[in-house]
Every structure is written in C-alpha cells, then in structure tokens.
Design a protein around this motif. Structure first.
Motif, PDB file in Angstrom:
ATOM      1  N   ASN A   1       0.809  -1.218   0.000  1.00 17.11           N
ATOM      2  CA  ASN A   1       0.000   0.000   0.000  1.00 17.11           C
ATOM      3  C   ASN A   1       0.845   1.272   0.000  1.00 17.11           C
ATOM      4  O   ASN A   1       0.471   2.289   0.588  1.00 17.11           O
TER       5      ASN A   1
ATOM      6  N   SER B   1      -6.650  -5.239  -4.626  1.00 19.04           N
ATOM      7  CA  SER B   1      -6.033  -4.938  -3.343  1.00 19.04           C
ATOM      8  C   SER B   1      -4.551  -4.628  -3.566  1.00 19.04           C
ATOM      9  O   SER B   1      -3.848  -5.386  -4.247  1.00 19.04           O
ATOM     10  N   PRO B   2      -4.122  -3.475  -2.973  1.00 21.87           N
ATOM     11  CA  PRO B   2      -4.868  -2.473  -2.205  1.00 21.87           C
ATOM     12  C   PRO B   2      -5.950  -1.811  -3.067  1.00 21.87           C
ATOM     13  O   PRO B   2      -5.835  -1.789  -4.291  1.00 21.87           O
TER      14      PRO B   2
END
Length: 253
Positions: A179, A230-231
């Motif tokens: 992230n 994801s993220p």
C-alpha cells in the motif's frame, strides 16, 4: 506475394493498399473483408494467399472471434488503433502487431520480418504453426524490477511487490502490495510493453494491473466488468464491453 486485408474502414484499407504498393508493387491484394462473418466464410475454404493483414475492431465484433470458428494457418500481421490486444494477437498466428496510423517504415519492417521467417531453412522442416511458435519463443524478456526515484532516494521495487500502475491527474503512479504509492516517470503504454502480459493486463486506459492483485470481478451494465483489487484503487476500475472477453480469458489463463 498475395495478401488478404481484413478491415472495415474503406479509407484504412485503401491506405494500406497504397503503402503496400509503395513498398513492393508486386504485392497483390486478393481480397478485402470487413466483418467477422465474412471472414468465417472466406477462411472456411482454402485461401490462395500468403499473408493476412487484420484489423481487430470490425463492423460486427472483434476479429479474434474468427478463430473460435475456423482454423487460420496463414501468418497474420494485426493492425489496430489500440495496443491492449497484443497478447491475444500473438496467440493466433500473429507475426507482428502494428498500431494505426500505419507508416510505411513500420510496415516495411513487418514485411521484412515475414520474409525472414518464410525464407529461413527452418521452414522446410516445420509448418507455419511451428514456425510462429519458434518466433514467439524468441520474443523479448520482460522487466523484473523498477528503480524508483522517491524524494532524495532511489527505491528498488520488485515486480512481485507491484499491485498495479495507474494514472492520477495525468501522472503515472505505482501502487505496491504494501500500500505504498510511488510516482514513476513512464507512460502506461511504455510499461505495458516492458511487462509480461501474462502477469500484467491493461484493464483500461487508467489501470495496468497485476493478476495477483485482483480480489473479484463483477458484471456491470452493458456487458462491462468492474474489477476489485487490493490495495483498493482510488476509483472504480471498469473494463469495457469490447475488452471484457479478452480480460476474462486472461484471468482464466
């Protein structure tokens, strides 16, 4: 040399004929086809041609649909205004892939590539399918990591740590699986050429995503798809109706 042109725009097919004639006046265009339906009918019978120039977007669908109905043994040079179909193109007898507008220099290089393949001694020992497979095996290697300039540091980022690339207000950024976001001084088009298409796919104009980052895909109205990754992405990732079949095929490969 005898060629078949698959193109639904008259101006585009005429331009291609003109450029081909400039390169080699002995090249003969034996047929021009403008729909998937006409292609299925034509290629269902023996074809007296050496090479096919094929646009991807036709009047009644994508030309890739042809290969679900008939086997085309002729080598193909794809011509298109979009670069998102390169992986699919090289899975169906393609020896090259040219982006529109077609320039004489690029077309000449493609024809030269075709001539080298057909004149190679290897051609006497194998069929066109095996020849094309050999060509594909010689394709370029892909990036395995990126060195990112971040503030006053140079940060190495491994490919497996990259979740996706995206465009944010005109700036290309990289999102890691941890992230973390980095700005990268490249265009998505350049990144798409550098990365293994089996691992990364251009979902749309804004996103180039790693297959491992996909959590789920939902059907959307009008035959589109919505991809959850994801993220989480800063915005909804929508795959167009035209791209959806190829995207699903990529995910299932």
């Amino acid at each position: 040399m005898k060629v078949v042109i698959v193109e639904d725009e008259i101006t585009a097919s005429n331009h291609l004929k003109y450029v081909l004639n400039n390169i080699d006046s002995t090249i003969e265009v034996v047929r021009v086809l403008d729909t998937v339906k006409s292609c299925i009918s034509y290629f269902s019978e023996p074809v007296g041609a050496d090479l096919v120039f094929m646009d991807i977007h036709l009047a009644d669908g994508l030309s890739f649909e042809l290969f679900d109905h008939v086997e085309v043994s002729l080598p193909i040079i794809f011509t298109t205004a979009y670069d998102e179909y390169a992986l699919k193109a090289f899975s169906v007898n393609s020896i090259d892939y040219i982006l529109k507008p077609i320039h004489q220099e690029e077309l000449a290089k493609s024809l030269e590539k075709y001539e080298k393949l057909t004149q190679a001694p290897l051609i006497t020992k194998m069929g066109i399918s095996e020849m094309i497979q050999t060509f594909q095996e010689q394709k370029k290697s892909y990036k395995s990591n990126y060195l990112i300039s971040h503030r006053d540091e140079l940060v190495p980022v491994k490919l497996e740590d990259i979740a996706y690339f995206f465009i944010d207000t005109g700036i290309v950024k990289l999102m890691t699986v941890q992230n973390k976001t980095y700005t990268i001084d490249k265009k998505l088009e350049d990144l798409e050429q550098e990365l293994n298409p089996e691992i990364f796919d251009r979902a749309n104009r804004q996103y180039l995503i790693h297959r491992n980052s996909i959590l789920k895909v939902k059907r959307y109205f009008g035959g589109k798809l919505v991809v959850q990754i994801s993220p989480p992405a800063p915005e909804r990732i929508v795959v167009s109706k035209a791209k959806a079949p190829l995207f699903k095929q990529w995910m299932d490969s």
